[in-house]
Design an enzyme around this catalytic site. Structure first.
Site, PDB file in Angstrom:
ATOM      1  N   ASP A 213       0.869  -1.176   0.000  1.00  0.00           N
ATOM      2  CA  ASP A 213       0.000   0.000   0.000  1.00  0.00           C
ATOM      3  C   ASP A 213       0.906   1.227   0.000  1.00  0.00           C
ATOM      4  O   ASP A 213       1.906   1.252   0.721  1.00  0.00           O
ATOM      5  CB  ASP A 213      -0.859   0.050   1.269  1.00  0.00           C
ATOM      6  CG  ASP A 213      -2.035  -0.912   1.244  1.00  0.00           C
ATOM      7  OD1 ASP A 213      -2.130  -1.717   0.297  1.00  0.00           O
ATOM      8  OD2 ASP A 213      -2.845  -0.872   2.187  1.00  0.00           O
TER       9      ASP A 213
ATOM     10  N   HIS B 113       4.743  -7.571   0.109  1.00  0.00           N
ATOM     11  CA  HIS B 113       4.385  -8.868  -0.461  1.00  0.00           C
ATOM     12  C   HIS B 113       5.045  -9.053  -1.827  1.00  0.00           C
ATOM     13  O   HIS B 113       5.597  -8.113  -2.400  1.00  0.00           O
ATOM     14  CB  HIS B 113       2.865  -8.977  -0.571  1.00  0.00           C
ATOM     15  CG  HIS B 113       2.169  -9.002   0.756  1.00  0.00           C
ATOM     16  ND1 HIS B 113       1.493 -10.107   1.215  1.00  0.00           N
ATOM     17  CD2 HIS B 113       2.065  -8.057   1.737  1.00  0.00           C
ATOM     18  CE1 HIS B 113       0.980  -9.841   2.417  1.00  0.00           C
ATOM     19  NE2 HIS B 113       1.322  -8.600   2.745  1.00  0.00           N
TER      20      HIS B 113
ATOM     21  N   SER C 208       8.613   3.593   5.102  1.00  0.00           N
ATOM     22  CA  SER C 208       9.735   3.865   4.218  1.00  0.00           C
ATOM     23  C   SER C 208       9.363   3.641   2.763  1.00  0.00           C
ATOM     24  O   SER C 208       8.246   3.921   2.352  1.00  0.00           O
ATOM     25  CB  SER C 208      10.944   3.031   4.607  1.00  0.00           C
ATOM     26  OG  SER C 208      12.094   3.565   4.001  1.00  0.00           O
TER      27      SER C 208
END
Length: 283
Positions: free
Chosen positions: A89, A146, A249
Site C-alpha cells: 500500500d 508482499h 519507508s
C-alpha cells in the site's frame, strides 16, 4: 523547491541514528499505559482505518511495533489476476525504464543501479535497460511487503547508510537518497529474469525485516546472505508476505528484463497504489 530545502536542512544537523534508536526503544515498550497512548495518538493523527486490521482493538497489541506491522484481513486486499501485482500500500514516487543504468529519483535527480545495490558492475549490467518502480509507504499505510510475482529467493544484501527521511520533499532535495540510506536489497529469479526488491530505511524506521530472516540487525558493515543452498523450497508465491518495515519507508522494485515488463498505464508518479492491484503485464 525553497520550502523543500527548508524542510530538509535540519536532517543534515540532527543525530538521525540516535533519534531512530530512541524511537525504536519506545516502539518496543510493553507498558500498557505508554503503548496504548502511542497507538491511540498515532491512529488519531494519521486516521488509520482499524476496521481493515485482523486485530481491530488497538489495546490488543503488545507494543507499538506490533500495531504498526499489523496484519490485514485477507478480504481487504484481494489479489488481482495480473501478471505483476502491487507489493504494498502506498503511492508511486517514480516509475519507468532504467536508462543506461540510471534510475530517476525526482525531477532532475538520478542514481545508479550499482550505487543502489552496492554491487559490482557485472551484476548492475543486468539491469542497465530494465524497469523500475519506487513505492513510498506513508505512516498510515499497511507496512508489510508482499511478492509482486512468483519468484525464487537467491540472496540478500544489507547495506548500511544514512537515515534521511524518504518523504517526497526530501527525495526532491537530497541527491541519490535511496543509494545513501540504509537498505536491504533482496535478489530473486523470476520467469522473466532477475528481480530485486530494495527496502529502504529512513529516520525512525526501527527495523527492516523479512519473513525468512526476521529483523535484520543494524550494522556498520555491509553483509551478504546467500540462499542458494540454504532453503529446500525457495519459491515465494505471488501475494505472499516477504518483509516489513517497523515504521514507514520506501520499496524500489527492479526488473532486469525491461522489454518484458509493461507497466499499467494508470500508474504515474503520485498515483495511489494498493497491495494486490494490477501493476504490470508480461509481454
Amino acid at each position: 523547491m525553497f520550502r523543500d530545502v527548508l524542510k530538509t536542512l535540519p536532517q543534515y544537523l540532527i543525530p538521525k541514528h540516535g533519534i531512530t534508536a530512541l524511537a525504536g526503544y519506545f516502539a518496543d515498550v510493553r507498558n500498557p499505559r505508554l503503548k496504548n497512548f502511542l497507538i491511540r495518538n498515532f491512529i488519531r493523527k494519521f486516521d488509520v482505518d482499524m476496521s481493515e486490521a485482523l486485530i481491530e482493538d488497538p489495546k490488543s497489541y503488545d507494543c507499538f511495533n506490533d500495531f504498526f506491522i499489523r496484519h490485514l484481513k485477507p478480504e481487504c486486499r484481494p489479489l488481482s489476476q495480473s501478471d505483476v501485482i502491487c507489493p504494498v500500500d502506498g503511492c508511486i514516487s517514480e516509475i519507468g525504464k532504467i536508462e543506461r543504468g540510471q534510475l530517476l529519483q525526482a525531477k532532475g535527480k538520478y542514481y545508479s543501479v550499482q550505487e543502489l545495490l552496492a554491487c559490482d558492475g557485472q551484476l548492475a549490467e543486468q539491469f542497465v535497460q530494465g524497469q523500475f518502480a519506487t513505492l513510498y509507504l506513508s505512516p498510515k499505510d499497511y507496512h508489510r511487503v508482499h511478492m509482486p510475482i512468483d519468484a525464487e529467493l537467491v540472496s540478500m544484501t544489507y547495506i548500511p547508510g544514512a537515515l534521511f527521511s524518504v518523504q517526497p520533499a526530501t527525495t526532491r532535495v537530497v541527491p541519490k537518497l535511496f543509494a545513501r540510506n540504509e537498505r536491504l536489497a533482496i535478489f530473486f529469479k523470476t520467469k522473466i529474469g532477475p528481480m530485486v526488491m530494495v527496502m529502504v530505511g529512513a529516520t525512525i524506521v526501527g527495523a527492516i525485516g523479512t519473513s525468512w530472516h526476521g529483523d535484520v540487525k543494524r550494522s556498520k558493515k555491509l553483509e551478504r546472505f546467500d540462499y542458494s543452498e540454504q532453503f529446500s523450497d525457495k519459491i515465494i508465491s505471488q501475494g505472499s508476505e516477504m518483509g516489513y518495515f517497523k515504521l514507514g519507508s520506501t520499496v524500489v522494485l527492479l526488473f532486469a528484463n525491461g522489454e518484458k515488463i509493461q507497466w499499467d498505464k494508470e500508474l504515474l508518479a503520485g498515483s495511489k497504489v494498493q497491495l494486490g492491484k494490477p501493476m504490470a503485464i508480461i509481454t
